[in-house]
Design a protein around this motif. Structure first.
Motif, PDB file in Angstrom:
ATOM      1  N   ARG A  74      21.858 -66.530  -8.954  1.00  0.00           N
ATOM      2  CA  ARG A  74      23.268 -66.176  -9.122  1.00  0.00           C
ATOM      3  C   ARG A  74      23.627 -64.949  -8.293  1.00  0.00           C
ATOM      4  N   LEU A  75      22.719 -63.983  -8.243  1.00  0.00           N
ATOM      5  CA  LEU A  75      22.954 -62.790  -7.457  1.00  0.00           C
ATOM      6  C   LEU A  75      23.047 -63.117  -5.970  1.00  0.00           C
ATOM      7  N   ARG A  76      22.176 -63.991  -5.498  1.00  0.00           N
ATOM      8  CA  ARG A  76      22.204 -64.394  -4.087  1.00  0.00           C
ATOM      9  C   ARG A  76      23.496 -65.137  -3.756  1.00  0.00           C
ATOM     10  N   ALA A  77      23.894 -66.077  -4.626  1.00  0.00           N
ATOM     11  CA  ALA A  77      25.121 -66.850  -4.381  1.00  0.00           C
ATOM     12  C   ALA A  77      26.346 -65.946  -4.388  1.00  0.00           C
ATOM     13  N   THR A  78      26.398 -65.017  -5.325  1.00  0.00           N
ATOM     14  CA  THR A  78      27.540 -64.106  -5.393  1.00  0.00           C
ATOM     15  C   THR A  78      27.562 -63.169  -4.191  1.00  0.00           C
ATOM     16  N   THR A  79      26.391 -62.733  -3.749  1.00  0.00           N
ATOM     17  CA  THR A  79      26.317 -61.876  -2.562  1.00  0.00           C
ATOM     18  C   THR A  79      26.795 -62.621  -1.321  1.00  0.00           C
ATOM     19  N   LEU A  80      26.403 -63.874  -1.177  1.00  0.00           N
ATOM     20  CA  LEU A  80      26.869 -64.669  -0.042  1.00  0.00           C
ATOM     21  C   LEU A  80      28.381 -64.881  -0.091  1.00  0.00           C
ATOM     22  N   ALA A  81      28.914 -65.092  -1.297  1.00  0.00           N
ATOM     23  CA  ALA A  81      30.364 -65.247  -1.436  1.00  0.00           C
ATOM     24  C   ALA A  81      31.072 -63.944  -1.085  1.00  0.00           C
ATOM     25  N   TYR A  82      30.509 -62.830  -1.499  1.00  0.00           N
ATOM     26  CA  TYR A  82      31.083 -61.520  -1.184  1.00  0.00           C
ATOM     27  C   TYR A  82      31.085 -61.287   0.324  1.00  0.00           C
ATOM     28  N   ASP A  83      29.977 -61.631   0.985  1.00  0.00           N
ATOM     29  CA  ASP A  83      29.901 -61.496   2.443  1.00  0.00           C
ATOM     30  C   ASP A  83      30.932 -62.379   3.139  1.00  0.00           C
ATOM     31  N   ASP A  84      31.127 -63.568   2.612  1.00  0.00           N
ATOM     32  CA  ASP A  84      32.111 -64.482   3.194  1.00  0.00           C
ATOM     33  C   ASP A  84      33.524 -63.908   3.080  1.00  0.00           C
ATOM     34  N   VAL A  85      33.838 -63.321   1.946  1.00  0.00           N
ATOM     35  CA  VAL A  85      35.170 -62.730   1.774  1.00  0.00           C
ATOM     36  C   VAL A  85      35.315 -61.496   2.670  1.00  0.00           C
ATOM     37  N   LEU A  86      34.240 -60.744   2.852  1.00  0.00           N
ATOM     38  CA  LEU A  86      34.299 -59.608   3.772  1.00  0.00           C
ATOM     39  C   LEU A  86      34.596 -60.088   5.200  1.00  0.00           C
ATOM     40  N   GLU A  87      33.958 -61.175   5.608  1.00  0.00           N
ATOM     41  CA  GLU A  87      34.236 -61.738   6.936  1.00  0.00           C
ATOM     42  C   GLU A  87      35.677 -62.209   7.046  1.00  0.00           C
ATOM     43  N   SER A  88      36.191 -62.829   5.984  1.00  0.00           N
ATOM     44  CA  SER A  88      37.582 -63.278   5.991  1.00  0.00           C
ATOM     45  C   SER A  88      38.536 -62.097   6.086  1.00  0.00           C
ATOM     46  N   CYS A  89      38.201 -60.998   5.425  1.00  0.00           N
ATOM     47  CA  CYS A  89      39.036 -59.789   5.506  1.00  0.00           C
ATOM     48  C   CYS A  89      39.033 -59.238   6.927  1.00  0.00           C
ATOM     49  N   CYS A  90      37.866 -59.244   7.552  1.00  0.00           N
ATOM     50  CA  CYS A  90      37.789 -58.767   8.940  1.00  0.00           C
ATOM     51  C   CYS A  90      38.653 -59.634   9.851  1.00  0.00           C
ATOM     52  N   ALA A  91      38.623 -60.933   9.634  1.00  0.00           N
ATOM     53  CA  ALA A  91      39.440 -61.834  10.452  1.00  0.00           C
ATOM     54  C   ALA A  91      40.926 -61.628  10.170  1.00  0.00           C
ATOM     55  N   ALA A  92      41.281 -61.431   8.893  1.00  0.00           N
ATOM     56  CA  ALA A  92      42.697 -61.258   8.543  1.00  0.00           C
ATOM     57  C   ALA A  92      43.257 -59.957   9.094  1.00  0.00           C
ATOM     58  N   LEU A  93      42.447 -58.909   9.112  1.00  0.00           N
ATOM     59  CA  LEU A  93      42.899 -57.610   9.622  1.00  0.00           C
ATOM     60  C   LEU A  93      42.609 -57.451  11.111  1.00  0.00           C
ATOM     61  N   GLN A  94      42.030 -58.472  11.700  1.00  0.00           N
ATOM     62  CA  GLN A  94      41.657 -58.463  13.117  1.00  0.00           C
ATOM     63  C   GLN A  94      40.761 -57.276  13.448  1.00  0.00           C
ATOM     64  N   VAL A  95      39.766 -57.089  12.587  1.00  0.00           N
ATOM     65  CA  VAL A  95      38.781 -56.035  12.759  1.00  0.00           C
ATOM     66  C   VAL A  95      37.484 -56.689  13.203  1.00  0.00           C
ATOM     67  N   ASP A  96      36.845 -56.131  14.216  1.00  0.00           N
ATOM     68  CA  ASP A  96      35.579 -56.669  14.693  1.00  0.00           C
ATOM     69  C   ASP A  96      34.451 -56.010  13.907  1.00  0.00           C
ATOM     70  N   ASP A  97      33.721 -56.827  13.139  1.00  0.00           N
ATOM     71  CA  ASP A  97      32.614 -56.273  12.370  1.00  0.00           C
ATOM     72  C   ASP A  97      31.360 -56.121  13.225  1.00  0.00           C
ATOM     73  N   GLY A  98      31.293 -56.819  14.357  1.00  0.00           N
ATOM     74  CA  GLY A  98      30.171 -56.699  15.273  1.00  0.00           C
ATOM     75  C   GLY A  98      28.897 -57.345  14.781  1.00  0.00           C
ATOM     76  N   LEU A  99      28.969 -58.121  13.721  1.00  0.00           N
ATOM     77  CA  LEU A  99      27.786 -58.758  13.155  1.00  0.00           C
ATOM     78  C   LEU A  99      27.905 -60.265  13.244  1.00  0.00           C
TER      79      LEU A  99
END
Length: 123
Positions: A74-99
């Motif tokens: 559950r911790l791994r799945a939630t962490t992956l979901a959190y990372d996915d939302v972080l990537e979506s935020c970077c795309a929405a704000l047009q911020v380059d995360d560089g990763l």
């Protein structure tokens, strides 16, 4: 002997006819050359993404101290979901995360969070 052949044909013929009809109907309904539209991912608004980050962050805190069954999964799945939302935020704000889009380490995750906070996102 001839009656046995007639009996076998009488038993098999209806099944063969039904299968042929089924294939003909499927070929008529679903042509092989039909172009199907691929779904386009819908971008979510930043307020929704921010609330998702808040919810997932709180869930991660609960899971880190939990003694529940399958806690690691559950911790791994939630962490992956959190990372996915972080990537979506970077795309929405047009911020380059560089990763690259993969499972991030905790240091990389903190860097992305800091980048998003510098861009003005609060959660």
């Amino acid at each position: 002997m001839w009656r046995l052949v007639e009996y076998a044909a009488a038993c098999v013929a209806p099944a063969v006819i039904l299968l042929a009809c089924d294939k003909a109907v499927r070929a008529w309904i679903e042509p092989k050359h039909a172009v199907r539209d691929t779904p386009v991912p819908v971008s979510r608004d930043i307020a929704r993404l921010s609330s998702d980050l808040t919810r997932l962050y709180a869930e991660l805190d609960v899971l880190r101290t939990s003694k529940a069954a399958a806690r690691v999964h559950r911790l791994r799945a939630t962490t992956l979901a959190y990372d996915d939302v972080l990537e979506s935020c970077c795309a929405a704000l047009q911020v380059d995360d560089g990763l690259s889009p993969r499972e991030w380490s905790s240091v990389e995750r903190l860097e992305v969070e800091a980048t998003l906070e510098d861009a003005g996102l609060r959660w």
